[in-house]
Design an enzyme around this catalytic site. Structure first.
Site, PDB file in Angstrom:
ATOM      1  N   ALA A   1      10.172  74.177   0.985  1.00  0.00           N
ATOM      2  CA  ALA A   1      11.059  73.729   1.641  1.00  0.00           C
ATOM      3  C   ALA A   1      12.471  73.463   0.822  1.00  0.00           C
ATOM      4  O   ALA A   1      13.718  73.681   1.277  1.00  0.00           O
ATOM      5  CB  ALA A   1      10.600  71.921   1.953  1.00  0.00           C
TER       6      ALA A   1
ATOM      7  N   ALA B   1      10.581  72.297  -5.901  1.00  0.00           N
ATOM      8  CA  ALA B   1      10.896  73.888  -5.997  1.00  0.00           C
ATOM      9  C   ALA B   1       9.761  74.440  -5.098  1.00  0.00           C
ATOM     10  O   ALA B   1       9.598  75.780  -5.505  1.00  0.00           O
ATOM     11  CB  ALA B   1      10.971  74.193  -7.354  1.00  0.00           C
ATOM     12  N   GLY B   2       9.377  74.066  -4.000  1.00  0.00           N
ATOM     13  CA  GLY B   2       8.389  74.754  -3.139  1.00  0.00           C
ATOM     14  C   GLY B   2       9.322  75.295  -2.162  1.00  0.00           C
ATOM     15  O   GLY B   2      10.331  75.648  -2.151  1.00  0.00           O
TER      16      GLY B   2
ATOM     17  N   ASN C   1      12.156  69.773 -11.141  1.00  0.00           N
ATOM     18  CA  ASN C   1      10.708  69.924 -10.667  1.00  0.00           C
ATOM     19  C   ASN C   1       9.951  69.603 -11.661  1.00  0.00           C
ATOM     20  O   ASN C   1      10.325  69.737 -12.823  1.00  0.00           O
ATOM     21  CB  ASN C   1      10.711  71.307 -10.256  1.00  0.00           C
TER      22      ASN C   1
ATOM     23  N   THR D   1       3.592  77.390  10.814  1.00  0.00           N
ATOM     24  CA  THR D   1       3.666  76.529   9.885  1.00  0.00           C
ATOM     25  C   THR D   1       2.786  76.896   8.799  1.00  0.00           C
ATOM     26  O   THR D   1       2.039  77.914   8.761  1.00  0.00           O
ATOM     27  CB  THR D   1       3.447  74.722  10.437  1.00  0.00           C
TER      28      THR D   1
ATOM     29  N   ASN E   1       9.576  80.475   9.881  1.00  0.00           N
ATOM     30  CA  ASN E   1       9.135  79.518  10.517  1.00  0.00           C
ATOM     31  C   ASN E   1       9.224  79.689  12.154  1.00  0.00           C
ATOM     32  O   ASN E   1       8.874  78.673  13.107  1.00  0.00           O
ATOM     33  CB  ASN E   1       9.911  78.147  10.264  1.00  0.00           C
TER      34      ASN E   1
ATOM     35  N   SER F   1       0.415  68.012  15.195  1.00  0.00           N
ATOM     36  CA  SER F   1       2.052  68.418  15.297  1.00  0.00           C
ATOM     37  C   SER F   1       2.849  67.730  16.515  1.00  0.00           C
ATOM     38  O   SER F   1       2.079  67.612  17.634  1.00  0.00           O
ATOM     39  CB  SER F   1       2.002  69.921  15.592  1.00  0.00           C
TER      40      SER F   1
ATOM     41  N   ASP G   1      14.329  76.248   9.071  1.00  0.00           N
ATOM     42  CA  ASP G   1      14.166  74.831   8.398  1.00  0.00           C
ATOM     43  C   ASP G   1      15.564  74.413   7.376  1.00  0.00           C
ATOM     44  O   ASP G   1      15.912  73.107   7.483  1.00  0.00           O
ATOM     45  CB  ASP G   1      13.133  75.156   7.440  1.00  0.00           C
TER      46      ASP G   1
ATOM     47  N   LYS H   1       3.587  80.726   6.756  1.00  0.00           N
ATOM     48  CA  LYS H   1       4.861  81.073   6.843  1.00  0.00           C
ATOM     49  C   LYS H   1       5.306  82.334   6.031  1.00  0.00           C
ATOM     50  O   LYS H   1       6.282  82.910   6.407  1.00  0.00           O
ATOM     51  CB  LYS H   1       5.843  79.928   6.185  1.00  0.00           C
TER      52      LYS H   1
END
Ligand code: NAP
Length: 280
Positions: A131, A128-129, A153, A62, A87, A15, A102, A66
């Site tokens: 994020a 379509a996740g 998607n 993360t 997050n 990270s 986010d 989440k």
């Protein structure tokens, strides 16, 4: 005593958040330290309770925690609740409150980068996740919300689920990646939220954008590489290009502001991240 902040996840070794936040603490003369805290899935609940007992002042969350973190908090902000993921956690006088920065980080970065407004724009979100959901829900609840959304998607049912669960009004359709390619010249903004094109698979792109209009905004939330194949193709087509560094920096800057009440130097944060990403 030094105040503790951190990032929890599994894994967290690579990270860039500690570099960015520790530099901001130092520059502002705040006696605090931000650590990457790797937590094994088996001990997730126990380790989070330990951090709370230590009165950790704030932390980022993360993959893969989440969603699960929400059950361990005293309160979850309504937008984070709608997105279904947290997050950023803030210690507010001993109460732990969860947020999702986010989506706000992404939208702020996009608007800073391209200027103007997204009102009256047709926006295609590829993926379509998690994020995609944060970005879609934040854009749909924005004061200058785009006029239409296409959630594109590989698994179109997941795109439809995102739309069905949206707690705001929005003109949104779920389509396949093939359909997105056929309609690509009708989109004003294309946002890739899939991992397609991420290092090491840098020769992949989520859709073919040969037929976009020159003034299209093409945005990819991937930042490794800084210029994905999708963005390379967009550049050739004279599109406006936007990569994932801004989202990463601004989600962090918004978290920092929630923890300390101070807006950190975003340019400095971005320089630190870019330096690390470009060093050999
Ligand atoms: P996620 O929840 O696992 O969702 C992944 C999405 O990508 C799904 O829609 C999935 O489609 C699609 N996908 C994966 N492989 C694919 C393939 N080979 N072909 C077509 N579609 C594919 O992941 P996430 O948390 O949303 O993260 C996605 C990406 O965003 C990651 O690369 C992550 O690093 C990046 N990200 C960047 C930032 C930033 O700050 N810049 C922040 C968060 C995430 P299916 O539904 O069909 O499986």
């Amino acid at each position: 005593m030094k105040q503790l902040y951190g990032l929890i996840g599994y894994p967290v070794g690579h990270s860039l958040s500690p570099l960015m936040h520790n530099d901001a603490f130092e520059n502002l003369g705040i006696d605090a330290h931000y650590e990457a805290i790797q937590i094994e899935p088996d001990s997730f609940k126990v380790e989070v309770e330990k951090l709370k007992k230590q009165q950790i002042k704030g932390f980022n969350v993360t993959i893969p925690y989440k969603v699960d973190i929400m059950d361990l908090l005293d309160e979850v902000d309504p937008l984070a609740r709608a997105i279904g993921a947290v997050n950023t956690v803030v210690n507010q006088n001993g109460r732990y409150v969860g947020y999702n920065t986010d989506g706000d980080g992404y939208v702020a970065s996009l608007l800073q980068h391209v200027g103007g407004t997204l009102k009256d724009k047709a926006v295609a979100i590829i993926g379509a996740g998690g994020a995609a959901k944060a970005i879609f829900y934040t854009l749909a609840s924005h004061k200058d919300s785009p006029s239409s959304f296409y959630i594109c998607n590989r698994t179109v049912e997941k795109a439809q689920r995102l739309i069905d669960q949206l707690p705001f009004q929005a003109n949104a359709s779920a389509i396949t990646l093939d359909e997105a390619e056929k309609k690509v010249d009708t989109f004003d903004v294309i946002i890739n939220t899939t991992s397609v094109g991420m290092h090491p698979d840098v020769e992949d792109a989520p859709i073919d954008i040969q037929h976009i209009r020159p003034e299209t905004i093409v945005s990819d939330i991937i930042y490794n590489p800084l210029e994905t194949k999708l963005l390379k193709e967009a550049k050739q087509k004279q599109a406006y290009c936007h990569n994932g560094v801004g989202m990463f920096v601004l989600q962090g800057a918004l978290a920092f502001e929630k923890w300390t009440g101070i807006v950190p130097d975003q340019k400095k944060m971005e320089q630190i991240v870019l330096k690390k990403l470009t060093e050999k």
